[in-house]
Design a protein around this motif. Structure first.
Motif, PDB file in Angstrom:
ATOM      1  N   GLY A  47     122.230 100.444  12.517  1.00  0.00           N
ATOM      2  CA  GLY A  47     123.304 101.435  12.487  1.00  0.00           C
ATOM      3  C   GLY A  47     122.870 102.789  11.975  1.00  0.00           C
ATOM      4  O   GLY A  47     123.596 103.768  12.128  1.00  0.00           O
ATOM      5  N   ASP A  48     121.677 102.890  11.363  1.00  0.00           N
ATOM      6  CA  ASP A  48     121.168 104.189  10.931  1.00  0.00           C
ATOM      7  C   ASP A  48     120.877 105.048  12.162  1.00  0.00           C
ATOM      8  O   ASP A  48     120.427 104.554  13.188  1.00  0.00           O
ATOM      9  CB  ASP A  48     119.894 104.025  10.103  1.00  0.00           C
ATOM     10  CG  ASP A  48     120.171 103.489   8.704  1.00  0.00           C
ATOM     11  OD1 ASP A  48     121.343 103.542   8.282  1.00  0.00           O
ATOM     12  OD2 ASP A  48     119.228 103.024   8.044  1.00  0.00           O
ATOM     13  N   SER A  49     121.107 106.355  12.018  1.00  0.00           N
ATOM     14  CA  SER A  49     120.932 107.247  13.161  1.00  0.00           C
ATOM     15  C   SER A  49     119.480 107.641  13.385  1.00  0.00           C
ATOM     16  O   SER A  49     119.145 108.195  14.434  1.00  0.00           O
ATOM     17  CB  SER A  49     121.773 108.510  12.959  1.00  0.00           C
ATOM     18  OG  SER A  49     121.355 109.217  11.794  1.00  0.00           O
ATOM     19  N   CYS A  50     118.599 107.398  12.405  1.00  0.00           N
ATOM     20  CA  CYS A  50     117.193 107.766  12.544  1.00  0.00           C
ATOM     21  C   CYS A  50     116.370 106.984  11.525  1.00  0.00           C
ATOM     22  O   CYS A  50     116.927 106.287  10.677  1.00  0.00           O
ATOM     23  CB  CYS A  50     116.996 109.273  12.346  1.00  0.00           C
ATOM     24  SG  CYS A  50     117.534 109.865  10.719  1.00  0.00           S
ATOM     25  N   GLU A  51     115.070 107.112  11.625  1.00  0.00           N
ATOM     26  CA  GLU A  51     114.187 106.447  10.680  1.00  0.00           C
ATOM     27  C   GLU A  51     113.975 107.327   9.456  1.00  0.00           C
ATOM     28  O   GLU A  51     113.882 108.548   9.562  1.00  0.00           O
ATOM     29  CB  GLU A  51     112.836 106.137  11.328  1.00  0.00           C
ATOM     30  CG  GLU A  51     112.887 105.074  12.402  1.00  0.00           C
ATOM     31  CD  GLU A  51     111.511 104.722  12.910  1.00  0.00           C
ATOM     32  OE1 GLU A  51     110.527 105.315  12.410  1.00  0.00           O
ATOM     33  OE2 GLU A  51     111.412 103.863  13.801  1.00  0.00           O
ATOM     34  N   PHE A  52     113.856 106.693   8.301  1.00  0.00           N
ATOM     35  CA  PHE A  52     113.545 107.431   7.085  1.00  0.00           C
ATOM     36  C   PHE A  52     112.193 108.116   7.243  1.00  0.00           C
ATOM     37  O   PHE A  52     111.215 107.514   7.664  1.00  0.00           O
ATOM     38  CB  PHE A  52     113.510 106.484   5.883  1.00  0.00           C
ATOM     39  CG  PHE A  52     113.251 107.196   4.582  1.00  0.00           C
ATOM     40  CD1 PHE A  52     114.301 107.654   3.810  1.00  0.00           C
ATOM     41  CD2 PHE A  52     111.952 107.421   4.152  1.00  0.00           C
ATOM     42  CE1 PHE A  52     114.064 108.326   2.622  1.00  0.00           C
ATOM     43  CE2 PHE A  52     111.702 108.093   2.963  1.00  0.00           C
ATOM     44  CZ  PHE A  52     112.757 108.544   2.198  1.00  0.00           C
ATOM     45  N   GLY A  53     112.143 109.415   6.899  1.00  0.00           N
ATOM     46  CA  GLY A  53     110.890 110.147   6.969  1.00  0.00           C
ATOM     47  C   GLY A  53     110.556 110.723   8.326  1.00  0.00           C
ATOM     48  O   GLY A  53     109.505 111.352   8.476  1.00  0.00           O
ATOM     49  N   SER A  54     111.434 110.533   9.323  1.00  0.00           N
ATOM     50  CA  SER A  54     111.175 111.114  10.640  1.00  0.00           C
ATOM     51  C   SER A  54     111.566 112.595  10.640  1.00  0.00           C
ATOM     52  O   SER A  54     112.237 113.082   9.722  1.00  0.00           O
ATOM     53  CB  SER A  54     111.982 110.379  11.707  1.00  0.00           C
ATOM     54  OG  SER A  54     113.379 110.553  11.483  1.00  0.00           O
ATOM     55  N   ARG A  55     111.154 113.317  11.675  1.00  0.00           N
ATOM     56  CA  ARG A  55     111.511 114.736  11.769  1.00  0.00           C
ATOM     57  C   ARG A  55     113.017 114.921  11.842  1.00  0.00           C
ATOM     58  O   ARG A  55     113.578 115.855  11.264  1.00  0.00           O
ATOM     59  CB  ARG A  55     110.839 115.364  12.993  1.00  0.00           C
ATOM     60  CG  ARG A  55     109.332 115.490  12.870  1.00  0.00           C
ATOM     61  CD  ARG A  55     108.731 116.174  14.089  1.00  0.00           C
ATOM     62  NE  ARG A  55     107.287 116.309  13.976  1.00  0.00           N
ATOM     63  CZ  ARG A  55     106.513 116.872  14.894  1.00  0.00           C
ATOM     64  NH1 ARG A  55     107.063 117.339  16.009  1.00  0.00           N
ATOM     65  NH2 ARG A  55     105.211 116.963  14.704  1.00  0.00           N
ATOM     66  N   LYS A  56     113.663 114.026  12.564  1.00  0.00           N
ATOM     67  CA  LYS A  56     115.121 114.104  12.664  1.00  0.00           C
ATOM     68  C   LYS A  56     115.755 113.898  11.295  1.00  0.00           C
ATOM     69  O   LYS A  56     116.720 114.589  10.943  1.00  0.00           O
ATOM     70  CB  LYS A  56     115.634 113.049  13.648  1.00  0.00           C
ATOM     71  CG  LYS A  56     117.151 113.081  13.832  1.00  0.00           C
ATOM     72  CD  LYS A  56     117.613 112.038  14.842  1.00  0.00           C
ATOM     73  CE  LYS A  56     119.141 112.071  14.996  1.00  0.00           C
ATOM     74  NZ  LYS A  56     119.606 111.037  15.968  1.00  0.00           N
TER      75      LYS A  56
END
Length: 356
Positions: A47-56
Motif C-alpha cells: 500500500g506504500d506509494s513508493c520505496e523508502f529512499g527512492s527518488r520519488k
C-alpha cells in the motif's frame, strides 16, 4: 518469506533508514521481529506509494517540507512581525500586547500581514531543502557511519543530517528573509516583496540579500539540529514510556497526536537555543552597513534575549504544526514511515548484565 525479504533488501541499498548497504551479511536471524537493524525495515509495506529512499520518496518529502514550512510560517506572520519589532526597537514595542497595539495603531489591522509574501516564498524554499535533504542525508550518512544502532549513533545521524540540510536551506531562504525583515521593521520601506527586492539590490547589491547569511546559519543550523534530533528522540521516548502501545498498533490519528506533542517539545528547546542569533539577524537586516558582531554589541547580552517569550510561543506552535503537517503529508501520500528504532539487543544485554 525471510529469504525473500533478504533478497529484496539486497537489491535496494537505500531501503533501510539505519544502513542496509551491507545486506549481504544479513541472515534469517537478523530478521527476527523486534531487531532494530534488519532488512525488514527496508521493505515497504503493502500500500506504500513508493520505496523508502527512492527518488520519488525524497521528492515527496520535499513537497511535505514546502507545505509544512510555507503554510506555518505564513500563518504566524503577525506574531513574527511583532517579535521582530520588539527585537530591533524594544523601547517602542515593549511587549507582545503592546507591540500589537502600536502596530495596529500605526499600520492598521492590515499592517499585521506585512512581510507575508517573502515569508511564504522564503520558507517554502527552505522547507523543500530542510526536510527533503534531511531525508537524503539521513540515508547517506547512515551508509557512511556503519551498521551500529546505539543511541549515540542515531543522535549523531540526526544532528549531522539536519545540519547539512539546513546549510543549503538557508542559502535559499536568505534573500527572502532580508526582504521580510526590512518590510516589517524599517519605517517608510516598501510594503511589498515586488517593491522591496529592487530597492535592496540598488542600495546594497547582492550583498544586501546575503549579508545576513552567516548569522542566519548561526540561528538556523543549531535550531534545526535541535528541532530534528530532539523530535526524533522525543518520538522514541514517547512511544517507549508514554504511549501504551507500539506505533504500528496506533491509528493514524493517534500517531499524529504523538507527532504534534513531540514537535512542540522540540520547538521550545529550538527557540531557546537559536534566539540570540535570531535577534542579531533581525537587527542586522534592519540597519545598513552593520556586521553581525556590531549588531550583537549594540544589543548587549540582555538585548539578545528580547522577544524570547513570543518566540517560544511562536516556535513551539510552529514546530509542532510543521511536524504535524509533514507527518500528515506522509500519511496522505502513503509514504513508508519506518517505526522509531528500538534499543539494540546487544545493548540490552549489556545493560542487563550491569544491572546484575
Amino acid at each position: 518469506m525471510w529469504q525473500s525479504m533478504i533478497e529484496t533488501a539486497k537489491s535496494n541499498p537505500f531501503g533501510n533508514p539505519f544502513h542496509v548497504a551491507h545486506c549481504e551479511s544479513l541472515s534469517e536471524r537478523d530478521l527476527v521481529p523486534g531487531r532494530s537493524i534488519s532488512a525488514a525495515a527496508a521493505v515497504s509495506e503493502v500500500g506504500d506509494s513508493c520505496e523508502f529512499g527512492s527518488r520519488k520518496y525524497f521528492a515527496l518529502c520535499g513537497l511535505g517540507g514546502i507545505l509544512s514550512c510555507g503554510i506555518t510560517h505564513t500563518a504566524i506572520v503577525p506574531l513574527d512581525l511583532v517579535k521582530c519589532r520588539i527585537q530591533v526597537n524594544p523601547a517602542k514595542y515593549r511587549s507582545i500586547v503592546n507591540g500589537f497595539k502600536v502596530t495596529i495603531k500605526e499600520d492598521g489591522t492590515r499592517g499585521l500581514a506585512k512581510g507575508w509574501a517573502p515569508t511564504f516564498y522564503g520558507y517554502s524554499m527552505q522547507g523543500l531543502f530542510k526536510f527533503g535533504l534531511y531525508e537524503v542525508f539521513k540515508v547517506l550518512y547512515s551508509d557512511l557511519l556503519g551498521e551500529e544502532n546505539s543511541y549515540v549513533w542515531r543522535t549523531s545521524l540526526y544532528l549531522a543530517a539536519s545540519a547539512s540540510a539546513e546549510f543549503f536551506a538557508d542559502i535559499a531562504l536568505s534573500p527572502m528573509e532580508a526582504a521580510k525583515v526590512r518590510i516589517q521593521t524599517q519605517p517608510g520601506f516598501a510594503s511589498t516583496l515586488r517593491a522591496a527586492m529592487p530597492i535592496i539590490y540598488k542600495d546594497e547589491g547582492l550583498n544586501g540579500f546575503y549579508k545576513g547569511l552567516v548569522p542566519l546559519w548561526m540561528r538556523q543550523i543549531p535550531y534545526t539540529m535541535m528541532k530534528f534530533a530532539c523530535f526524533e528522540k522525543t518520538i522514541e521516548l514517547l512511544y517507549r514510556y508514554v504511549v501504551p502501545k507500539p506505533r504500528n498498533e496506533c491509528s493514524k490519528g493517534e500517531q499524529l497526536v504523538v507527532t504534534f506533542a513531540a514537535g512542540y517539545i522540540a520547538g521550545v528547546f529550538c527557540a531557546i537555543v537559536s534566539h540570540p542569533a535570531d535577534t542579531v539577524v533581525s537587527k542586522l537586516n534592519q540597519e545598513k552597513g552593520s556586521t553581525a558582531l556590531e549588531a550583537a554589541k549594540k544589543l548587549g547580552f540582555v538585548g539578545l534575549w528580547k522577544g524570547l517569550a513570543p518566540r517560544i510561543i511562536m516556535i513551539g506552535t510552529l514546530t509542532a504544526a510543521q511536524w504535524f503537517i509533514y507527518d500528515a503529508v506522509k500519511v496522505w501520500l502513503r509514504l513508508p514511515r519506518p517505526p522509531p528504532p528500538e534499543m539494540p539487543e546487544s545493548l540490552k544485554r549489556k545493560l542487563e548484565a550491569k544491572g546484575q
